[in-house]
Enzyme design. Structure first.
Site, PDB file in Angstrom:
ATOM      1  N   HIS A  93       4.687  14.187 -15.239  1.00 35.72           N
ATOM      2  CA  HIS A  93       5.552  13.958 -14.076  1.00 35.72           C
ATOM      3  C   HIS A  93       4.901  12.972 -13.113  1.00 35.72           C
ATOM      4  O   HIS A  93       3.703  12.682 -13.201  1.00 35.72           O
ATOM      5  CB  HIS A  93       5.908  15.264 -13.344  1.00 35.72           C
ATOM      6  N   GLU A 144       8.347  14.972  -9.402  1.00 37.41           N
ATOM      7  CA  GLU A 144       7.963  16.083  -8.541  1.00 37.41           C
ATOM      8  C   GLU A 144       8.029  15.590  -7.097  1.00 37.41           C
ATOM      9  O   GLU A 144       7.201  14.780  -6.665  1.00 37.41           O
ATOM     10  CB  GLU A 144       6.552  16.575  -8.862  1.00 37.41           C
ATOM     11  N   HIS A 162       8.602   0.515  -8.718  1.00 35.05           N
ATOM     12  CA  HIS A 162       9.865   1.235  -8.905  1.00 35.05           C
ATOM     13  C   HIS A 162       9.734   2.253 -10.031  1.00 35.05           C
ATOM     14  O   HIS A 162       8.744   2.275 -10.770  1.00 35.05           O
ATOM     15  CB  HIS A 162      10.993   0.252  -9.236  1.00 35.05           C
ATOM     16  N   GLU A 210      14.953   1.010 -10.948  1.00 35.57           N
ATOM     17  CA  GLU A 210      15.513  -0.029 -11.815  1.00 35.57           C
ATOM     18  C   GLU A 210      16.372   0.649 -12.873  1.00 35.57           C
ATOM     19  O   GLU A 210      15.903   1.539 -13.589  1.00 35.57           O
ATOM     20  CB  GLU A 210      14.400  -0.836 -12.494  1.00 35.57           C
TER      21      GLU A 210
END
Length: 352
Positions: A93, A144, A162, A210
């Site tokens: 994550h 998270e 991004h 994106e």
């Protein structure tokens, strides 16, 4: 009749056994005429040779031991770095901070199609986490979100780039986001210097996403893009310390930037790290919003050792977290981007 008295034999080191300077050779074996008539007892000479030989033997022995130790250390280091390539690693994550947790959850679920997987509130530490993604945490890369009590705004800085999301129909996705009040910062169209159709949007906290038009994929949350000051240095570090594979690079001299894609699997089936180098830019402001990427490993202790050997900085020594006993270690890459490695078994137990 002359009686010949046999001389006592003695074993002494030969000259070839030792190295002497010309000056010391003359002083020992070519005494001056003034002193030649004196009887020089042989014992001190032999004792002197013995001491020198003993010292030399000890020095040689120490050298051998040092060389053996260095060879053993080099072999151990090589084994650790080789182990990294065999370790079962997966990007788990990405962690970042938001100013309004409920607002962000609403945007991600309604506009981006994510699911809220779980929440946990830690009142004694004054923060709340929310995990969202496109599938369960034990098999998918997720976000998270961290909300710190009373903090409603953060500085994203210039270093973070991004997150990437793969979608089937980019035009339809953009229109949905627009209808929900989302901010479109780049309309759908081919990427600069390429053919992939992309678009850019911003979430309520200003994080850029994106959108990439692709066919069906098991990992829609497919990219994390960070900017670095020396691309070759970063590639070497992530290959060596993190065990990632360099999937591809693309140079765009017209727009003065180069990207490198690294990960633990192909781009169309797993999440990858996209590193971007902008010509001539060596440093970036990281702000205080983006936090870190978490990666699974079978051994946090060996992982920390490999990171140190590769020039990385350990910010948290390997070991269990207080209270939950999940073993982790944390580090910084050459640009100061933070990553946390989590024990695979402990991570699955935590999900239970």
């Amino acid at each position: 009749m002359v009686r010949v008295i046999p001389m006592a034999s003695s074993i002494r080191p030969t000259l070839s056994s030792f190295r002497f300077s010309p000056r010391s050779s003359l002083s020992l074996f070519n005494p001056s005429p003034r002193l030649s008539f004196f009887h020089l007892p042989p014992v001190p000479q032999s004792h002197s040779f013995g001491l020198k030989a003993s010292r030399l033997f000890r020095q040689d022995g120490n050298s051998i031991r040092v060389m053996a130790s260095q060879a053993s250390t080099a072999a151990s280091q090589e084994n650790v770095l080789e182990w990294v390539k065999q370790d079962k690693r997966r990007m788990l994550h990405v962690v970042y901070r938001v100013g309004d947790l409920d607002r962000t959850i609403k945007f991600y679920t309604e506009c981006l199609g994510m699911k809220l997987l779980r929440k946990r509130d830690i009142p004694e530490e004054r923060y709340t986490n929310a995990f969202l993604g496109y599938g369960p945490e034990d098999s998918h890369f997720v976000v998270e979100l961290t909300y710190n009590y009373g903090v409603d705004k953060y500085d994203i800085g210039t270093g973070f780039g991004h997150f990437g999301i793969a979608v089937d129909d980019i035009t339809k996705t953009v229109e949905l986001i627009r209808a929900k009040g989302g901010k479109i910062t780049r309309e759908p169209g081919p990427v600069k210097g390429g053919r992939t159709v992309i678009a850019f949007i911003e979430d309520p906290d200003g994080y850029k996403f994106e959108l990439l038009e692709r066919g069906p994929t098991p990992e829609p949350l497919c990219q994390v893009m960070l900017r670095v000051g020396d691309l070759n240095r970063s590639i070497e570090f992530y290959e060596k310390a993190f065990g990632m594979e360099l999937l591809r690079t693309r140079d765009n001299p017209e727009y003065k930037y180069t990207i490198a894609m690294l990960g633990y699997g192909p781009e169309d089936k797993s999440t990858v790290l996209e590193l971007t180098y902008n010509y001539g830019v060596t440093e970036y402001d990281k702000g205080n919003a983006y936090a870190q990427i978490a990666i699974g490993t079978d051994d946090v202790y060996k992982t920390a050792e490999a990171i140190k050997l590769s020039g990385g900085k350990i910010t948290r020594e390997p070991g269990p977290l207080p209270g939950i006993n999940t073993k982790i270690t944390a580090c910084l890459d050459p640009d100061g981007w933070k990553s946390v490695f989590v024990d695979n078994v402990d991570f699955l137990k935590e999900l239970e």
